[in-house]
Design a protein around this motif. Structure first.
Motif, short mmCIF file in Angstrom:
data_model
loop_
_atom_site.label_atom_id
_atom_site.label_comp_id
_atom_site.label_asym_id
_atom_site.label_seq_id
_atom_site.Cartn_x
_atom_site.Cartn_y
_atom_site.Cartn_z
N ARG A 19 46.00 15.62 11.11
CA ARG A 19 47.20 14.88 11.51
C ARG A 19 46.84 13.44 11.85
NH1 ARG A 19 51.66 18.25 12.84
NH2 ARG A 19 51.09 20.46 12.87
N ASN A 20 47.80 12.54 11.67
CA ASN A 20 47.60 11.15 12.04
C ASN A 20 48.11 10.91 13.46
OD1 ASN A 20 50.38 11.14 11.81
ND2 ASN A 20 50.43 9.89 9.95
N VAL B 294 49.23 14.76 7.39
CA VAL B 294 49.05 13.74 6.36
C VAL B 294 48.83 14.36 4.99
CG1 VAL B 294 47.58 11.82 5.61
CG2 VAL B 294 48.14 12.10 8.03
N GLU C 203 40.17 14.43 7.41
CA GLU C 203 40.63 13.09 7.06
C GLU C 203 41.65 13.18 5.93
OE1 GLU C 203 37.61 10.91 4.48
OE2 GLU C 203 36.32 12.33 5.56
N PRO C 204 42.30 12.06 5.57
CA PRO C 204 43.28 12.09 4.48
C PRO C 204 42.63 12.50 3.15
CG PRO C 204 43.52 10.09 5.77
CD PRO C 204 42.26 10.75 6.25
N ILE D 143 39.64 8.23 15.19
CA ILE D 143 40.54 9.35 14.95
C ILE D 143 40.71 10.09 16.26
CG2 ILE D 143 40.84 11.52 13.71
CD1 ILE D 143 39.28 10.36 11.42
#
Length: 512
Positions: free
Chosen positions: A247-248, A254, A317-318, A162
């Protein structure tokens, strides 16, 4: 360092408060609280396998925070108005390198820094007339969250990296009202209120009517010393900034796309209390709380509430808002207010706390300790001496056993340096019970415009210990290198994890 901890904590705190009354109808209060909480790795504490194991995975954490606020109060004939400004900031830094060697950037596993800045303004009016008390108000909040993250971690899909920078500007707004009145010869106090909250984060959060939160309470004095209490309500809260601001690689929010929304809590509380002529208060209270829209982390398919309380960055994380939870239990309290120099509190709580897993089944949450007993007592002596003690007992909390197959994988272990939880068996085991005795002695000195409090404190006087979740480590050769089991995995071993340390401390508190 002298007690052999693998990390060295340093805590520094400061607080102040000023009250100013320029006229009989105006009052200004200024308050401030700040803290610096850092700890460094104690690389010299590497004599035992457990110490070396902790040093191998534990990141360095640095944190500072402050809150400061100003309240202006204007008094009217039957009411008063508060105008409140406040600002608080939280700065978090966490980093980790393989073998704790930061001389080579290729060794970097974690480099995380975030800031949360919240600027609030609230105006409220409190009016009392004909036995009614009406409180109404509006609130506005401007928040800035920044996050710079580099993190190599292991998920069910394998090792991922990440790497993102994020800035999130949030506007939050709300309104509230509460009406209360005593009836039946002032024996029954009734209170009815509501609150609405909204945020510009997404379409799921921007309509405050979607976060309509009514609440009601009643308190009835059966006799002068015996009272029955009841309250119920609905409450809303945004998820942590780590989830909102994730964010991705394409710089997309996300979890905004995943329709993350407010956490909803509905609760019901009822109980009785009895007060004696010697200021001893007895109370028993039952509660039930239901949680909806709780964050569910998608990398490992686990509710945020089912994670442990270990060091680390949680929620970055998502996620979506599909987890549900519930907690219920009883609380018993006996409180002796100051009487002939003595005071004391005994509290006992029995509770059950559960949140859903990926299959929708309820599993114990990280707070499901079931039984907690606390005894606190003290005595004030002449010449401003005071002695206090606290003994507490708690049954073991839940934990998730390790996924040994995945933990032993070389590509995984080289990144994590520790055993990974098997979330298919979420919180199915428990730690042993634990109890501890703390003692404290205070001596206060009073001067014309300030006072000084010097204290000596010992936590865990008799060195009680708890068998924690056993560590899973790799077998190492004479040079400290991991030993291979095969081409893809290391050999694993288990280590004892005993929790509980006697910690003495000396403190000074000055009040001006």
């Amino acid at each position: 360092a002298q007690i052999g901890l693998p990390f060295l904590p340093i805590y520094t705190d400061l607080q102040f408060k000023f009250n100013i009354e320029p006229t009989q109808k105006d009052r200004i209060s200024i308050v401030g609280i700040g803290a610096i909480d850092d700890f460094a790795l104690n690389l010299d504490a590497n004599e035992t396998p457990s110490q070396r194991y902790i040093l191998n995975y534990l990141p360095v954490n640095e944190q500072y925070n402050y809150t400061r606020g100003l309240k202006y109060t204007r008094f009217h004939e039957n009411s008063y108005t508060n105008l409140i400004f406040s600002r608080n900031k939280l700065n978090n830094r966490s980093f980790k390198y393989e073998n704790n060697d930061d001389s080579n950037e290729d060794n970097k596993i974690l480099d995380y820094i975030s800031q949360e800045v919240e600027n609030r303004i609230r105006i409220e009016n409190v009016m009392q007339k004909n036995g009614f008390k009406l409180t109404t108000g509006l609130s506005y909040e401007y928040d800035v969250y920044t996050n710079e993250t580099y993190n190599r971690l292991s998920t069910r899909g394998g090792v991922i990296t990440i790497d993102f920078d994020s800035r999130l500007d949030l506007h939050q707004y709300g309104a509230f009202a509460q009406l209360s009145k005593k009836v039946l010869d002032n024996r029954l106090l009734l209170s009815l209120g509501t609150r609405i909250d909204g945020s510009n984060y997404s379409e799921q959060t921007n309509n405050p009517l979607e976060q309509f939160a009514p609440r009601f309470s009643a308190s009835y004095a059966v006799t002068k010393n015996f009272r029955i209490n009841f309250n119920t309500g609905q409450y809303f809260q945004l998820p942590p900034y780590t989830i909102l601001g994730y964010r991705n690689a394409e710089n997309q929010l996300v979890n905004k796309q995943n329709e993350i929304t407010y956490i909803r809590n509905r609760h019901l509380v009822s109980g009785v209390e009895f007060t004696t002529k010697t200021n001893t208060r007895f109370s028993i209270e039952g509660f039930y709380k239901k949680y909806d829209n709780y964050p569910f982390l998608l990398n490992d398919s686990v509710s945020l509430a089912n994670l442990g309380s270990d060091f680390g960055v949680v929620g970055n994380e998502p996620a979506n808002s599909t987890s549900e939870g519930r907690s219920f239990g009883l609380e018993f309290l006996i409180q002796q207010k100051l009487y002939k120099g003595f005071y004391g509190i005994m509290s006992y709580t029995i509770l059950k706390s559960e949140f859903t897993d990926k299959s929708g089944d309820y599993k114990p949450s990280a707070w499901d300790n079931r039984h907690f007993l606390s005894l606190t007592a003290g005595k004030k002596f002449k010449k401003n001496w005071e002695v206090g003690a606290r003994w507490w007992f708690v049954t073991g909390g839940p934990y998730t056993p390790f996924d040994l197959e995945r933990s032993a994988t070389k590509a995984v272990w080289d990144v994590t340096g520790r055993g990974l939880p098997n979330y298919d068996r979420i919180n199915e085991r428990r730690l042993s019970n634990f109890n501890q005795l703390d003692l404290r002695v205070d001596k206060k000195y009073y001067f014309d415009k300030w006072s000084l409090n010097v204290y000596f404190d010992i936590q865990n006087v008799y060195g009680s210990s708890q068998a924690g979740q056993p560590f899973v480590d790799v077998v190492r050769d004479d040079l400290g290198n991991p030993v291979s089991a095969n081409q893809f995995q290391y050999q694993l071993t288990t280590l004892e994890n005993n929790l509980g340390t006697t910690i003495p401390s000396i403190g000074i508190i000055a009040e001006f």
